[in-house]
Design a protein around this motif. Sequence first.
Motif, PDB file in Angstrom:
ATOM      1  N   SER A 195      -2.178  15.538 -13.813  1.00 35.20           N
ATOM      2  CA  SER A 195      -3.017  14.366 -14.113  1.00 35.20           C
ATOM      3  C   SER A 195      -3.077  13.417 -12.918  1.00 35.20           C
ATOM      4  N   ALA A 196      -2.154  13.547 -11.981  1.00 36.66           N
ATOM      5  CA  ALA A 196      -2.118  12.678 -10.800  1.00 36.66           C
ATOM      6  C   ALA A 196      -2.589  13.443  -9.560  1.00 36.66           C
ATOM      7  N   ARG A 197      -3.818  13.977  -9.627  1.00 34.68           N
ATOM      8  CA  ARG A 197      -4.414  14.671  -8.485  1.00 34.68           C
ATOM      9  C   ARG A 197      -5.070  13.652  -7.567  1.00 34.68           C
ATOM     10  N   TRP A 198      -5.174  13.984  -6.311  1.00 33.75           N
ATOM     11  CA  TRP A 198      -5.762  13.112  -5.296  1.00 33.75           C
ATOM     12  C   TRP A 198      -5.008  11.776  -5.221  1.00 33.75           C
ATOM     13  N   VAL A 199      -3.712  11.807  -5.493  1.00 33.59           N
ATOM     14  CA  VAL A 199      -2.890  10.598  -5.485  1.00 33.59           C
ATOM     15  C   VAL A 199      -1.983  10.624  -4.267  1.00 33.59           C
ATOM     16  N   ARG A 200      -1.828   9.464  -3.636  1.00 31.89           N
ATOM     17  CA  ARG A 200      -0.908   9.306  -2.508  1.00 31.89           C
ATOM     18  C   ARG A 200       0.247   8.424  -2.947  1.00 31.89           C
ATOM     19  N   VAL A 201       1.464   8.863  -2.661  1.00 34.98           N
ATOM     20  CA  VAL A 201       2.662   8.060  -2.889  1.00 34.98           C
ATOM     21  C   VAL A 201       3.186   7.696  -1.505  1.00 34.98           C
ATOM     22  N   LYS A 202       3.156   6.401  -1.187  1.00 40.33           N
ATOM     23  CA  LYS A 202       3.494   5.945   0.156  1.00 40.33           C
ATOM     24  C   LYS A 202       4.683   4.989   0.112  1.00 40.33           C
ATOM     25  N   GLY A 203       5.770   5.369   0.771  1.00 38.12           N
ATOM     26  CA  GLY A 203       6.953   4.524   0.836  1.00 38.12           C
ATOM     27  C   GLY A 203       6.985   3.704   2.110  1.00 38.12           C
ATOM     28  N   GLY A 204       7.999   2.845   2.206  1.00 37.43           N
ATOM     29  CA  GLY A 204       8.231   2.076   3.420  1.00 37.43           C
ATOM     30  C   GLY A 204       7.539   0.734   3.475  1.00 37.43           C
ATOM     31  N   TYR A 205       7.330   0.115   2.333  1.00 37.07           N
ATOM     32  CA  TYR A 205       6.643  -1.181   2.284  1.00 37.07           C
ATOM     33  C   TYR A 205       7.620  -2.301   1.969  1.00 37.07           C
ATOM     34  N   ALA A 206       7.328  -3.492   2.511  1.00 38.79           N
ATOM     35  CA  ALA A 206       8.100  -4.678   2.158  1.00 38.79           C
ATOM     36  C   ALA A 206       7.849  -4.985   0.688  1.00 38.79           C
ATOM     37  N   ALA A 207       8.895  -5.398  -0.007  1.00 40.05           N
ATOM     38  CA  ALA A 207       8.732  -5.789  -1.403  1.00 40.05           C
ATOM     39  C   ALA A 207       7.913  -7.071  -1.468  1.00 40.05           C
ATOM     40  N   THR A 208       7.104  -7.181  -2.511  1.00 43.91           N
ATOM     41  CA  THR A 208       6.281  -8.370  -2.709  1.00 43.91           C
ATOM     42  C   THR A 208       6.156  -8.634  -4.196  1.00 43.91           C
ATOM     43  N   SER A 209       5.893  -9.860  -4.561  1.00 46.43           N
ATOM     44  CA  SER A 209       5.714 -10.186  -5.979  1.00 46.43           C
ATOM     45  C   SER A 209       4.265 -10.011  -6.411  1.00 46.43           C
ATOM     46  N   ASP A 210       3.387  -9.676  -5.473  1.00 46.49           N
ATOM     47  CA  ASP A 210       1.975  -9.470  -5.773  1.00 46.49           C
ATOM     48  C   ASP A 210       1.761  -8.020  -6.212  1.00 46.49           C
ATOM     49  N   ALA A 211       1.417  -7.826  -7.482  1.00 49.14           N
ATOM     50  CA  ALA A 211       1.249  -6.467  -8.009  1.00 49.14           C
ATOM     51  C   ALA A 211      -0.010  -5.797  -7.487  1.00 49.14           C
ATOM     52  N   GLU A 212      -0.931  -6.544  -6.925  1.00 44.27           N
ATOM     53  CA  GLU A 212      -2.209  -5.988  -6.467  1.00 44.27           C
ATOM     54  C   GLU A 212      -2.192  -5.563  -5.005  1.00 44.27           C
ATOM     55  N   THR A 213      -1.367  -6.205  -4.191  1.00 42.59           N
ATOM     56  CA  THR A 213      -1.380  -5.952  -2.753  1.00 42.59           C
ATOM     57  C   THR A 213       0.024  -5.569  -2.286  1.00 42.59           C
ATOM     58  N   PRO A 214       0.153  -4.439  -1.583  1.00 38.98           N
ATOM     59  CA  PRO A 214       1.481  -4.067  -1.089  1.00 38.98           C
ATOM     60  C   PRO A 214       1.902  -4.979   0.062  1.00 38.98           C
ATOM     61  N   GLY A 215       3.201  -4.986   0.334  1.00 39.45           N
ATOM     62  CA  GLY A 215       3.706  -5.724   1.480  1.00 39.45           C
ATOM     63  C   GLY A 215       3.377  -4.985   2.767  1.00 39.45           C
ATOM     64  N   ILE A 216       3.943  -5.453   3.848  1.00 38.23           N
ATOM     65  CA  ILE A 216       3.741  -4.854   5.172  1.00 38.23           C
ATOM     66  C   ILE A 216       4.388  -3.470   5.198  1.00 38.23           C
ATOM     67  N   SER A 217       3.716  -2.499   5.825  1.00 36.27           N
ATOM     68  CA  SER A 217       4.250  -1.145   5.945  1.00 36.27           C
ATOM     69  C   SER A 217       5.079  -1.008   7.213  1.00 36.27           C
ATOM     70  N   ASP A 218       6.364  -0.717   7.047  1.00 38.60           N
ATOM     71  CA  ASP A 218       7.263  -0.431   8.168  1.00 38.60           C
ATOM     72  C   ASP A 218       8.419   0.411   7.633  1.00 38.60           C
TER      73      ASP A 218
END
Length: 188
Positions: free
Chosen positions: A33-56
Amino acid sequence: TIQAALVVARSIDTVYVAGHIFPLICVLSWGPSARWVRVKGGYAATSDAETPGISDPALWPTIVIQTCIVYSLGVIRIDGVTNGALENVTITGGNNAGNGGGIDINNSSALLLAGCTITNNRTTGGNRSGGGIHIDGFSDVIINGCSISRNYVGDDYLITGGGISLDAGGRVLINNSIIATNRGFTSH
Protein backbone atom coordinates in the motif's frame (compact mmCIF):
# COMPACT_ATOMS: atom_id res chain seq x y z
CA THR A 1 6.16 6.20 14.85
CA ILE A 2 7.84 5.14 11.63
CA GLN A 3 5.46 2.16 11.42
CA ALA A 4 2.41 4.40 11.76
CA ALA A 5 3.74 6.63 8.96
CA LEU A 6 4.26 3.60 6.69
CA VAL A 7 0.71 2.42 7.37
CA VAL A 8 -0.87 5.73 6.31
CA ALA A 9 1.60 6.58 3.52
CA ARG A 10 0.22 6.46 0.00
CA SER A 11 1.68 6.88 -3.47
CA ILE A 12 4.16 9.73 -3.89
CA ASP A 13 4.34 10.46 -0.13
CA THR A 14 7.64 11.21 1.57
CA VAL A 15 8.12 10.23 5.20
CA TYR A 16 10.69 12.54 6.82
CA VAL A 17 12.30 10.96 9.88
CA ALA A 18 14.07 13.02 12.51
CA GLY A 19 17.56 12.22 13.69
CA HIS A 20 16.84 10.06 16.73
CA ILE A 21 17.32 6.50 17.92
CA PHE A 22 14.13 4.54 17.24
CA PRO A 23 14.06 1.33 19.33
CA LEU A 24 11.78 -1.42 18.00
CA ILE A 25 10.04 -4.26 19.76
CA CYS A 26 8.61 -5.65 16.52
CA VAL A 27 9.64 -5.67 12.85
CA LEU A 28 8.90 -2.57 10.77
CA SER A 29 6.65 -3.69 7.94
CA TRP A 30 6.57 -1.79 4.64
CA GLY A 31 3.97 -3.28 2.32
CA PRO A 32 2.40 -2.75 -1.09
CA SER A 33 0.00 0.00 0.00
CA ALA A 34 3.04 2.28 0.40
CA ARG A 35 4.29 2.23 -3.22
CA TRP A 36 6.19 5.19 -4.64
CA VAL A 37 6.99 6.22 -1.05
CA ARG A 38 10.31 7.65 0.14
CA VAL A 39 11.45 7.27 3.74
CA LYS A 40 14.17 9.85 4.39
CA GLY A 41 16.16 10.03 7.62
CA GLY A 42 18.63 12.57 8.94
CA TYR A 43 16.39 15.56 9.64
CA ALA A 44 16.43 17.99 12.55
CA ALA A 45 13.45 17.46 14.83
CA THR A 46 10.77 20.13 14.57
CA SER A 47 7.38 20.75 16.13
CA ASP A 48 5.92 21.59 12.71
CA ALA A 49 4.10 18.49 11.44
CA GLU A 50 3.90 19.90 7.90
CA THR A 51 7.52 20.86 7.26
CA PRO A 52 10.60 18.77 8.07
CA GLY A 53 13.62 20.27 9.77
CA ILE A 54 16.98 20.81 8.10
CA SER A 55 18.47 17.70 6.44
CA ASP A 56 21.92 16.75 7.74
CA PRO A 57 22.29 12.98 8.27
CA ALA A 58 25.79 13.40 9.74
CA LEU A 59 24.53 15.82 12.39
CA TRP A 60 21.13 14.16 12.97
CA PRO A 61 21.51 10.42 12.29
CA THR A 62 18.34 8.35 12.14
CA ILE A 63 19.00 4.99 13.80
CA VAL A 64 16.44 2.19 13.79
CA ILE A 65 17.47 -0.52 16.25
CA GLN A 66 15.78 -3.82 17.06
CA THR A 67 15.63 -4.12 20.86
CA CYS A 68 13.28 -7.08 21.31
CA ILE A 69 15.01 -9.66 23.48
CA VAL A 70 12.13 -12.17 23.70
CA TYR A 71 11.93 -13.12 20.00
CA SER A 72 14.46 -13.29 17.18
CA LEU A 73 13.42 -10.45 14.86
CA GLY A 74 14.86 -8.50 11.96
CA VAL A 75 14.58 -4.73 11.71
CA ILE A 76 12.52 -4.05 8.56
CA ARG A 77 10.62 -6.22 6.08
CA ILE A 78 9.87 -4.67 2.69
CA ASP A 79 7.35 -6.73 0.74
CA GLY A 80 5.60 -5.86 -2.53
CA VAL A 81 6.83 -2.26 -2.67
CA THR A 82 7.25 -0.58 -6.06
CA ASN A 83 9.50 2.46 -6.56
CA GLY A 84 10.17 2.93 -2.86
CA ALA A 85 13.25 4.53 -1.34
CA LEU A 86 14.92 4.22 2.06
CA GLU A 87 17.45 7.01 2.48
CA ASN A 88 19.95 8.03 5.18
CA VAL A 89 18.82 5.53 7.81
CA THR A 90 20.94 3.24 9.99
CA ILE A 91 19.52 -0.28 10.44
CA THR A 92 21.04 -2.19 13.34
CA GLY A 93 20.43 -4.78 16.06
CA GLY A 94 18.48 -7.28 13.96
CA ASN A 95 18.71 -10.87 15.20
CA ASN A 96 16.35 -12.68 12.87
CA ALA A 97 15.46 -16.36 13.02
CA GLY A 98 14.39 -15.85 9.39
CA ASN A 99 16.13 -14.27 6.39
CA GLY A 100 17.42 -10.71 6.47
CA GLY A 101 18.78 -9.77 9.86
CA GLY A 102 18.66 -6.07 9.02
CA ILE A 103 16.43 -5.78 5.94
CA ASP A 104 14.35 -8.52 4.32
CA ILE A 105 13.21 -7.51 0.80
CA ASN A 106 10.64 -9.61 -1.06
CA ASN A 107 8.73 -9.11 -4.32
CA SER A 108 9.70 -5.44 -4.56
CA SER A 109 10.70 -3.59 -7.70
CA ALA A 110 12.74 -0.44 -8.31
CA LEU A 111 13.58 -0.19 -4.61
CA LEU A 112 16.38 2.25 -3.70
CA LEU A 113 18.56 2.09 -0.60
CA ALA A 114 20.64 5.29 -0.54
CA GLY A 115 23.05 6.60 2.07
CA CYS A 116 22.03 3.86 4.53
CA THR A 117 24.19 2.06 7.07
CA ILE A 118 23.33 -1.60 7.64
CA THR A 119 25.44 -2.81 10.56
CA ASN A 120 25.53 -5.30 13.43
CA ASN A 121 22.66 -7.51 12.27
CA ARG A 122 22.49 -11.30 12.13
CA THR A 123 20.42 -14.29 11.12
CA THR A 124 20.15 -17.39 13.26
CA GLY A 125 18.83 -20.89 12.75
CA GLY A 126 19.20 -23.32 9.87
CA ASN A 127 18.97 -22.35 6.19
CA ARG A 128 18.80 -18.57 6.75
CA SER A 129 20.51 -15.96 4.58
CA GLY A 130 21.44 -12.30 4.53
CA GLY A 131 22.81 -11.07 7.83
CA GLY A 132 22.56 -7.47 6.63
CA ILE A 133 20.18 -7.62 3.66
CA HIS A 134 18.24 -10.47 2.08
CA ILE A 135 16.80 -9.90 -1.42
CA ASP A 136 14.30 -12.46 -2.72
CA GLY A 137 11.22 -13.02 -4.85
CA PHE A 138 12.35 -11.39 -8.09
CA SER A 139 13.05 -8.10 -6.32
CA ASP A 140 14.95 -5.35 -8.13
CA VAL A 141 17.09 -3.25 -5.76
CA ILE A 142 19.58 -0.39 -6.17
CA ILE A 143 22.05 0.16 -3.34
CA ASN A 144 23.78 3.53 -3.64
CA GLY A 145 26.22 5.11 -1.22
CA CYS A 146 25.54 2.61 1.57
CA SER A 147 27.76 0.96 4.15
CA ILE A 148 27.04 -2.71 4.87
CA SER A 149 29.34 -3.97 7.61
CA ARG A 150 29.68 -6.19 10.67
CA ASN A 151 26.69 -8.37 9.79
CA TYR A 152 26.68 -12.10 10.42
CA VAL A 153 24.93 -15.32 9.47
CA GLY A 154 25.09 -18.51 11.55
CA ASP A 155 27.42 -21.46 11.13
CA ASP A 156 25.09 -23.76 9.17
CA TYR A 157 26.49 -24.80 5.76
CA LEU A 158 23.21 -23.78 4.06
CA ILE A 159 23.49 -20.18 5.28
CA THR A 160 24.88 -17.54 2.91
CA GLY A 161 25.50 -13.84 2.62
CA GLY A 162 26.92 -12.23 5.74
CA GLY A 163 26.39 -8.78 4.18
CA ILE A 164 23.95 -9.41 1.33
CA SER A 165 22.12 -12.50 0.13
CA LEU A 166 20.48 -12.53 -3.30
CA ASP A 167 18.03 -15.35 -4.02
CA ALA A 168 15.31 -16.57 -6.41
CA GLY A 169 15.74 -14.27 -9.39
CA GLY A 170 16.38 -11.10 -7.41
CA ARG A 171 18.57 -8.41 -8.96
CA VAL A 172 20.78 -5.83 -7.30
CA LEU A 173 22.87 -2.93 -8.58
CA ILE A 174 25.47 -1.62 -6.13
CA ASN A 175 27.11 1.80 -6.61
CA ASN A 176 29.60 3.71 -4.43
CA SER A 177 29.00 1.48 -1.42
CA ILE A 178 31.20 -0.23 1.14
CA ILE A 179 30.56 -3.90 1.91
CA ALA A 180 33.13 -5.05 4.47
CA THR A 181 33.75 -7.17 7.57
CA ASN A 182 30.62 -9.27 7.21
CA ARG A 183 30.76 -12.94 8.17
CA GLY A 184 28.98 -16.04 7.03
CA PHE A 185 29.57 -19.70 6.41
CA THR A 186 29.71 -19.06 2.67
CA SER A 187 29.71 -15.28 2.43
CA HIS A 188 29.06 -13.32 -0.78
